[in-house]
Design a protein around this motif. Structure first.
Motif, PDB file in Angstrom:
ATOM      1  N   GLY A 263      21.406   0.342  -3.877  1.00  0.00           N
ATOM      2  CA  GLY A 263      21.981  -0.761  -3.423  1.00  0.00           C
ATOM      3  C   GLY A 263      21.195  -1.887  -3.441  1.00  0.00           C
ATOM      4  O   GLY A 263      21.331  -3.106  -3.676  1.00  0.00           O
ATOM      5  N   ASN A 264      19.772  -1.736  -3.063  1.00  0.00           N
ATOM      6  CA  ASN A 264      18.773  -2.794  -2.740  1.00  0.00           C
ATOM      7  C   ASN A 264      18.468  -3.404  -4.238  1.00  0.00           C
ATOM      8  O   ASN A 264      18.102  -4.351  -4.405  1.00  0.00           O
ATOM      9  CB  ASN A 264      17.549  -2.329  -2.086  1.00  0.00           C
ATOM     10  CG  ASN A 264      17.608  -2.013  -0.920  1.00  0.00           C
ATOM     11  OD1 ASN A 264      18.540  -2.864   0.038  1.00  0.00           O
ATOM     12  ND2 ASN A 264      17.080  -1.099  -0.127  1.00  0.00           N
ATOM     13  N   LEU A 265      18.411  -2.421  -5.360  1.00  0.00           N
ATOM     14  CA  LEU A 265      18.088  -2.817  -6.531  1.00  0.00           C
ATOM     15  C   LEU A 265      19.238  -3.445  -7.178  1.00  0.00           C
ATOM     16  O   LEU A 265      18.951  -4.430  -7.981  1.00  0.00           O
ATOM     17  CB  LEU A 265      18.008  -1.410  -7.697  1.00  0.00           C
ATOM     18  CG  LEU A 265      17.361  -1.428  -8.702  1.00  0.00           C
ATOM     19  CD1 LEU A 265      16.169  -2.278  -9.074  1.00  0.00           C
ATOM     20  CD2 LEU A 265      17.237  -0.315  -9.800  1.00  0.00           C
ATOM     21  N   ILE A 266      20.442  -3.210  -6.984  1.00  0.00           N
ATOM     22  CA  ILE A 266      21.634  -3.891  -7.531  1.00  0.00           C
ATOM     23  C   ILE A 266      21.700  -5.600  -6.801  1.00  0.00           C
ATOM     24  O   ILE A 266      21.826  -6.429  -7.680  1.00  0.00           O
ATOM     25  CB  ILE A 266      22.837  -3.415  -7.097  1.00  0.00           C
ATOM     26  CG1 ILE A 266      23.158  -1.953  -7.891  1.00  0.00           C
ATOM     27  CG2 ILE A 266      23.965  -4.225  -7.464  1.00  0.00           C
ATOM     28  CD1 ILE A 266      24.397  -1.256  -7.451  1.00  0.00           C
TER      29      ILE A 266
ATOM     30  N   HIS B  84      18.785  -7.158  -5.818  1.00  0.00           N
ATOM     31  CA  HIS B  84      17.772  -7.635  -6.634  1.00  0.00           C
ATOM     32  C   HIS B  84      18.172  -7.901  -8.209  1.00  0.00           C
ATOM     33  O   HIS B  84      17.918  -9.332  -8.345  1.00  0.00           O
ATOM     34  CB  HIS B  84      16.440  -6.697  -6.765  1.00  0.00           C
ATOM     35  CG  HIS B  84      15.278  -7.217  -7.664  1.00  0.00           C
ATOM     36  ND1 HIS B  84      14.611  -8.265  -7.204  1.00  0.00           N
ATOM     37  CD2 HIS B  84      15.020  -6.862  -8.677  1.00  0.00           C
ATOM     38  CE1 HIS B  84      13.781  -8.666  -7.934  1.00  0.00           C
ATOM     39  NE2 HIS B  84      13.928  -7.913  -9.070  1.00  0.00           N
ATOM     40  N   TRP B  85      18.989  -7.066  -8.600  1.00  0.00           N
ATOM     41  CA  TRP B  85      19.569  -7.565 -10.375  1.00  0.00           C
ATOM     42  C   TRP B  85      20.596  -8.715  -9.975  1.00  0.00           C
ATOM     43  O   TRP B  85      20.426  -9.653 -10.847  1.00  0.00           O
ATOM     44  CB  TRP B  85      20.303  -6.274 -10.533  1.00  0.00           C
ATOM     45  CG  TRP B  85      21.147  -6.425 -11.899  1.00  0.00           C
ATOM     46  CD1 TRP B  85      20.431  -6.591 -13.026  1.00  0.00           C
ATOM     47  CD2 TRP B  85      22.360  -6.410 -11.912  1.00  0.00           C
ATOM     48  NE1 TRP B  85      21.541  -6.818 -14.104  1.00  0.00           N
ATOM     49  CE2 TRP B  85      22.838  -6.688 -13.148  1.00  0.00           C
ATOM     50  CE3 TRP B  85      23.407  -6.305 -11.097  1.00  0.00           C
ATOM     51  CZ2 TRP B  85      24.202  -6.637 -13.818  1.00  0.00           C
ATOM     52  CZ3 TRP B  85      24.802  -6.481 -11.345  1.00  0.00           C
ATOM     53  CH2 TRP B  85      25.041  -6.624 -12.724  1.00  0.00           C
ATOM     54  N   ARG B  86      21.216  -8.702  -9.090  1.00  0.00           N
ATOM     55  CA  ARG B  86      22.032  -9.999  -8.962  1.00  0.00           C
ATOM     56  C   ARG B  86      21.527 -11.302  -8.707  1.00  0.00           C
ATOM     57  O   ARG B  86      22.069 -12.365  -9.075  1.00  0.00           O
ATOM     58  CB  ARG B  86      23.054  -9.582  -7.809  1.00  0.00           C
ATOM     59  CG  ARG B  86      24.028  -8.731  -8.005  1.00  0.00           C
ATOM     60  CD  ARG B  86      24.913  -8.522  -6.838  1.00  0.00           C
ATOM     61  NE  ARG B  86      25.297  -9.422  -5.884  1.00  0.00           N
ATOM     62  CZ  ARG B  86      26.589 -10.200  -5.978  1.00  0.00           C
ATOM     63  NH1 ARG B  86      27.287  -9.383  -6.621  1.00  0.00           N
ATOM     64  NH2 ARG B  86      26.978 -10.968  -5.192  1.00  0.00           N
ATOM     65  N   GLU B  87      20.323 -11.221  -8.151  1.00  0.00           N
ATOM     66  CA  GLU B  87      19.483 -12.418  -7.730  1.00  0.00           C
ATOM     67  C   GLU B  87      18.486 -12.768  -9.064  1.00  0.00           C
ATOM     68  O   GLU B  87      17.869 -14.030  -8.796  1.00  0.00           O
ATOM     69  CB  GLU B  87      18.774 -12.304  -6.431  1.00  0.00           C
ATOM     70  CG  GLU B  87      19.864 -12.283  -5.343  1.00  0.00           C
ATOM     71  CD  GLU B  87      20.605 -13.275  -5.357  1.00  0.00           C
ATOM     72  OE1 GLU B  87      20.267 -14.593  -5.565  1.00  0.00           O
ATOM     73  OE2 GLU B  87      21.874 -13.040  -4.771  1.00  0.00           O
TER      74      GLU B  87
ATOM     75  N   TYR C  16      13.564  -2.893 -14.864  1.00  0.00           N
ATOM     76  CA  TYR C  16      13.331  -2.372 -13.539  1.00  0.00           C
ATOM     77  C   TYR C  16      12.708  -0.872 -13.407  1.00  0.00           C
ATOM     78  O   TYR C  16      13.671  -0.076 -13.438  1.00  0.00           O
ATOM     79  CB  TYR C  16      14.509  -2.604 -12.682  1.00  0.00           C
ATOM     80  CG  TYR C  16      15.088  -3.749 -12.849  1.00  0.00           C
ATOM     81  CD1 TYR C  16      14.631  -4.848 -12.194  1.00  0.00           C
ATOM     82  CD2 TYR C  16      16.434  -3.851 -13.210  1.00  0.00           C
ATOM     83  CE1 TYR C  16      15.223  -6.037 -12.045  1.00  0.00           C
ATOM     84  CE2 TYR C  16      17.090  -5.189 -13.151  1.00  0.00           C
ATOM     85  CZ  TYR C  16      16.407  -6.390 -12.731  1.00  0.00           C
ATOM     86  OH  TYR C  16      16.980  -7.434 -12.654  1.00  0.00           O
ATOM     87  N   PRO C  17      11.316  -0.526 -13.013  1.00  0.00           N
ATOM     88  CA  PRO C  17      11.072   0.989 -13.189  1.00  0.00           C
ATOM     89  C   PRO C  17      11.657   1.435 -11.996  1.00  0.00           C
ATOM     90  O   PRO C  17      11.708   0.955 -10.691  1.00  0.00           O
ATOM     91  CB  PRO C  17       9.617   0.850 -12.856  1.00  0.00           C
ATOM     92  CG  PRO C  17       9.413  -0.591 -12.611  1.00  0.00           C
ATOM     93  CD  PRO C  17      10.458  -1.491 -12.934  1.00  0.00           C
TER      94      PRO C  17
END
Length: 427
Positions: A7-10, A12-15, A215-216
């Protein structure tokens, strides 16, 4: 990998201003392309049906569609590679093999006409059973633009991203692997719906960026994740086997019913004094104690095939012709489970190619519960010329219940017109 981390990665991806969410998924032109791609796929279907598709990718209607998909920014870059004709390998084998080409056209037509998940999955299973060399899950990119809430896109980067996020082992090139991945993508999307979308383009874009190395990801429990992946794959393969068995049984039953209804129309036409034509690909089917074409014409009069669409007209299920002049009196398409669209196309070819054809009588003969399908297809903009036809819907129950009395006491087409329902627009 726990849901909170994903969820945190998503988020970050959205921003991320350079990620596919902002550069492609929110791109204003993205949605506008759906309609044109859909129209382009309809042109592909029409050309395949008319045997006018050709035997090369370059210059084909399919190239036009796939090129427009490949221009959908980074997520679909290279989408045309799977469809490029590779002459040394003879793949994908939809250009030189007519049977495979027709199967591909039916696949697209079925997906274009259906609106539910079951219909799309059935079409995929049906295509997969043909084992067309070189034509694999890359075709899902076509389906995405028909059903973005049902079919996620497919490419190498998306597969890599899914494998990384889910700990799976999806391999390229096989439909069962794609469907197992789709199952996981649906679950992943449902778990993060508030951050993603009902449109699977969003999660596909996220997986694409992960798979592209943007994103690694941290290490994860590979054994447990791989076990879950194998369960998904085994479930998909089991469901595919069950679906294939049901499809084969349904196809046999539908084929029997279709032939039976053609037989009713054959016998009724002969009883009413017409010459009868049975579709060229159905004439040798067993019916009664002989063949379906027994007592029927072995060739159509030249007037019925003079329009250049002879092969299409010869595939109309049943045609009644006046004995005296060989004029078409009525044409019948029996649509038990098949696409009503294709039946209308064949009758339109006949009507527009025969002098006075629009004044003939055309019947779509279908189960009682398909009336809405008939009317929905008839209302499609592509069939504006069909408004000129005297097109009628003839339910099975009416034909079954009245055919004997019409044969015994009827004359001409009065009885048939009395039991069929007009579906044409007011003139």
């Amino acid at each position: 990998m726990d849901d909170a981390w994903i969820g945190n990665l998503i988020r970050h991806w959205r921003e991320d201003p350079g990620a596919s969410y902002r550069t492609w998924f929110l791109w204003e032109e993205r949605i506008k392309n759906f309609r044109s791609i859909r129209r382009g796929l309809q042109a592909v279907i029409d050309e395949i049906r008319a045997d006018a598709f050709g035997n090369a990718y370059r210059g084909s209607s399919l190239e036009t569609v796939v090129h427009s998909i490949a221009e959908q920014r980074q997520v679909f870059k290279g989408a045309d590679h799977a469809f490029l004709w590779k002459p040394k390998l003879r793949i994908p084998d939809i250009y030189e093999d007519r049977t495979n080409q027709v199967a591909f056209g039916r696949f697209l037509d079925a997906c274009l006409c259906c609106s539910a998940e079951d219909g799309v999955l059935s079409a995929i299973h049906a295509l997969d059973r043909h084992r067309i060399k070189g034509l694999g899950p890359a075709a899902a990119n076509l389906l995405y633009f028909l059903h973005p809430t049902l079919v996620p896109p497919f490419n190498t980067a998306i597969v890599k991203g899914y494998n990384a996020v889910a700990g799976a082992n999806v391999k390229l090139g096989k439909w069962d692997e794609y469907l197992a991945m789709r199952r996981g993508i649906v679950a992943l999307n449902a778990g993060h719906r508030g951050l993603l979308s009902n449109d699977y383009g969003a999660i596909a874009g996220f997986l694409f960026d992960v798979g592209s190395g943007r994103y690694p990801l941290p290490e994860r429990d590979g054994a447990a994740a791989l076990a879950r992946w194998r369960e998904d794959l085994d479930r998909v393969r089991s469901e595919a086997a069950a679906t294939a068995s049901k499809a084969a049984l349904a196809a046999r039953e539908a084929d029997h019913t279709h032939t039976e209804v053609q037989g009713w129309l054959r016998d009724l036409g002969l009883a009413l004094g017409f010459d009868v034509w049975i579709a060229s690909n159905d004439g040798n089917r067993p019916y009664g104690s002989g063949r379906l074409s027994d007592g029927c014409l072995d060739r159509l009069p030249g007037r019925a095939t003079a329009n250049g669409s002879a092969e299409t007209v010869r595939l109309i299920d049943v045609i009644w012709l006046d004995k005296a002049g060989g004029d078409v009196a009525a044409a019948f398409e029996v649509e038990h489970t098949t696409s009503i669209y294709s039946g209308i196309v064949r009758m339109l070819d006949l009507a527009l190619g025969v002098e006075g054809g629009a004044a003939r009588n055309f019947f779509l003969v279908a189960p009682d519960n398909r009336e809405d399908d008939v009317r929905a297809q008839f209302a499609r903009p592509a069939f504006s010329r069909v408004a000129e036809l005297d097109l009628r819907y003839l339910p099975y129950s009416e034909l079954r219940g009245h055919r004997e009395s019409i044969a015994r006491f009827g004359s001409g087409l009065k009885g048939m017109l009395a039991i069929a329902k007009p579906v044409g627009r007011p003139r």
